[in-house]
Design a protein around this motif. Sequence first.
Motif, PDB file in Angstrom:
ATOM      1  N   ARG A 263       5.425   5.896  -2.404  1.00 29.84           N
ATOM      2  CA  ARG A 263       5.206   6.931  -2.444  1.00 29.84           C
ATOM      3  C   ARG A 263       4.013   6.776  -1.359  1.00 29.84           C
TER       4      ARG A 263
ATOM      5  N   ASN B 201       8.840  -9.263 -15.861  1.00 29.10           N
ATOM      6  CA  ASN B 201       8.512  -8.030 -14.951  1.00 29.10           C
ATOM      7  C   ASN B 201       8.425  -7.074 -14.140  1.00 29.10           C
ATOM      8  N   GLU B 202       9.141  -7.077 -15.116  1.00 35.38           N
ATOM      9  CA  GLU B 202      10.475  -5.895 -14.525  1.00 35.38           C
ATOM     10  C   GLU B 202       9.596  -4.704 -14.200  1.00 35.38           C
ATOM     11  N   ALA B 203       8.724  -4.497 -15.398  1.00 35.62           N
ATOM     12  CA  ALA B 203       7.879  -3.007 -15.491  1.00 35.62           C
ATOM     13  C   ALA B 203       6.799  -3.125 -14.060  1.00 35.62           C
ATOM     14  N   LYS B 204       6.261  -4.602 -14.217  1.00 34.82           N
ATOM     15  CA  LYS B 204       4.996  -4.132 -12.767  1.00 34.82           C
ATOM     16  C   LYS B 204       5.516  -4.001 -11.802  1.00 34.82           C
ATOM     17  N   CYS B 205       6.900  -4.604 -11.413  1.00 31.51           N
ATOM     18  CA  CYS B 205       7.946  -5.179  -9.602  1.00 31.51           C
ATOM     19  C   CYS B 205       7.979  -3.230  -9.747  1.00 31.51           C
ATOM     20  N   LYS B 206       8.912  -2.042 -10.364  1.00 33.91           N
ATOM     21  CA  LYS B 206       8.842  -1.666 -10.707  1.00 33.91           C
ATOM     22  C   LYS B 206       8.148  -0.255  -9.825  1.00 33.91           C
ATOM     23  N   GLN B 207       6.571  -0.416 -10.684  1.00 36.64           N
ATOM     24  CA  GLN B 207       5.399   0.147 -10.904  1.00 36.64           C
ATOM     25  C   GLN B 207       4.906  -0.043  -9.218  1.00 36.64           C
ATOM     26  N   ASP B 208       4.789  -1.428  -8.187  1.00 36.28           N
ATOM     27  CA  ASP B 208       4.909  -1.859  -7.333  1.00 36.28           C
ATOM     28  C   ASP B 208       5.453  -1.483  -6.146  1.00 36.28           C
TER      29      ASP B 208
ATOM     30  N   LEU C   1       7.475   1.700  -7.182  1.00 38.54           N
ATOM     31  CA  LEU C   1       6.683   3.065  -6.442  1.00 38.54           C
ATOM     32  C   LEU C   1       5.487   3.366  -5.850  1.00 38.54           C
ATOM     33  N   ASP C   2       4.700   2.345  -5.604  1.00 37.40           N
ATOM     34  CA  ASP C   2       3.472   2.722  -5.626  1.00 37.40           C
ATOM     35  C   ASP C   2       3.721   2.542  -3.746  1.00 37.40           C
TER      36      ASP C   2
END
Length: 557
Positions: free
Chosen positions: A183, A170-177, A179-180
């Motif tokens: 921003r 789940n790390e990639a999704k958590c990082k993207q969320d 980061l959004d």
Amino acid sequence: MDLHFREATQRTVLTCEKQRCPGSGRFPTLAVVAVGPSNTRQWITQGNFLMSTTPPSTPAKAKARLGIRAWMNIVLAECENAAAGLDAEPVHDLRVGIRRCRSLADGLRTMDPDPSWKHMKKAGKTVFQALGDLRDIHVMQGWIEKLSTSKLSTLDDGVAKKLLDHVHSNEAKCKQDALDVLRQFDRKQWRQWSRSLSRRAARIRPGSVVFKHLVLEKWTAAYDLHKRAVHSRSQIAWHELRIGIKRFRYTVENFLPREHAAWGSDLKELQDLLGDVHDLDVLWNMAIHIGVFPDPESRTRWGQKINEERSQRLNRYREKMVGKQSLWQRWREQLPSGPGLRAAATARLRVWASYLDPDQVHSERVAQLSLSLYDGLRGAGLLMQDPQQNSRAVLQVAALLHDVGKSKGGKAHHKDSFRMIRNLPSPLGWSAQELQLVAVIARYHRGALPRARQKSLQLLDPPDGRAALQLAGVLRLTNSLDTRNGIEPRLKVGLDDNIVLIQATGYSPLDPSAEEIAAARHLLEVVLRRPVLVRRLRETVPSPKAQLVVRSHSPRS
């Protein structure tokens, strides 16, 4: 200190620092111990886990106290650091900064009702929660590696790999969320709040009695959670206690620098201990939920290891926090109690009013006049008996708060004052019944005379209703007697046959305010069942000859 010893100590501590669990900021089970002289920080092993301690004879040094503006600027800087790669350390630092800002807002908004505090908290919460899942991944990764890679560990059954795979999935999704959300974070608005809110916060001195009262509220809430956790021993109870101690710790750190210097190291240790317990509970529940154990023996080994780590930390907590000599009792002794508690609560209500009342000086003068009139009437035996002697304090607070409704900008500000005071949570040292009485007294400091069927009076028991009307009569008259002309308010009360004679400084029957005073005395006449007359208080002025004699004895300049 000897140079070679200092360098060796620094190298050893650095070694310990490098052995922190990846992403968790906590130390592994086994680590090197740095031993220094009695006045240096030491790392010691407690059971099987490493803890940092300061020798008992040396109080923990207070960190430089950071105000709301400094912490909000730290959040802005850490936003950029975290967005660069969303690594464990900057994510943790950003969450710490946001948590500090939210904690400061929590404390200050209890006294300053400006809506900006709430808006700032909400903006910070959005970022904080977005980083929460990512932070949990970092912490879980650290614990899994710690439990499975220790030299004494027998947990080599592939469970650790399955747990790490699940965490990283789940790390990639958590990082993207995350980061959004970073921003979208409105940095410009955050800077504006940092300037405006810092000015509002500066009106209350750190270490003042109002902050001690606030800390006592946090202590009381945390202590109740402590008793529940020790009794029930449930995971939820320990988790709630961790949050309660964290709130208590941050409130002390934010507002009581002197107490934080003495309590800070213990509070941090307790928070870390219970934080570890919570992390271990989450790890075990996650392992059970996803079914990573290949056989019962593997589950037993992991369960025993987690329980061992958990028990060590809870035992350490009990050593410090259970018993008559616990830290709970030592902290409580240094916070308001007895009459001081009630005085601290009154001071806090006064601060709350100062943020809302456009003419707090007037309210202070009215409070002074109200107490003088109350004492005079009470001395003449004209007021109801008050066995608990709370009526005087209730009248004082009602006088201090009676104009807070003006902040709403409406015409009937006395009704707004009633609603605002009634909706206040009663501070420690004051009962909800007393605060309700304050609200009713403020409600009738002006406007139409009260009627028995009005809802505000029906909220009170009959004895309280009669007391409220008497005190409202006092406040209504003293509010009109305040001349606002710079003359120090003074009055005397006397009885002339069946007439209550009130002599007040600054009063003149020819002044335009005389008509208002004549109308304002009517409620007091009704509740006392006798006429009330207001006359001018004539001050005794020394004769010129006497003044000359006094000057003749003064030393020559």
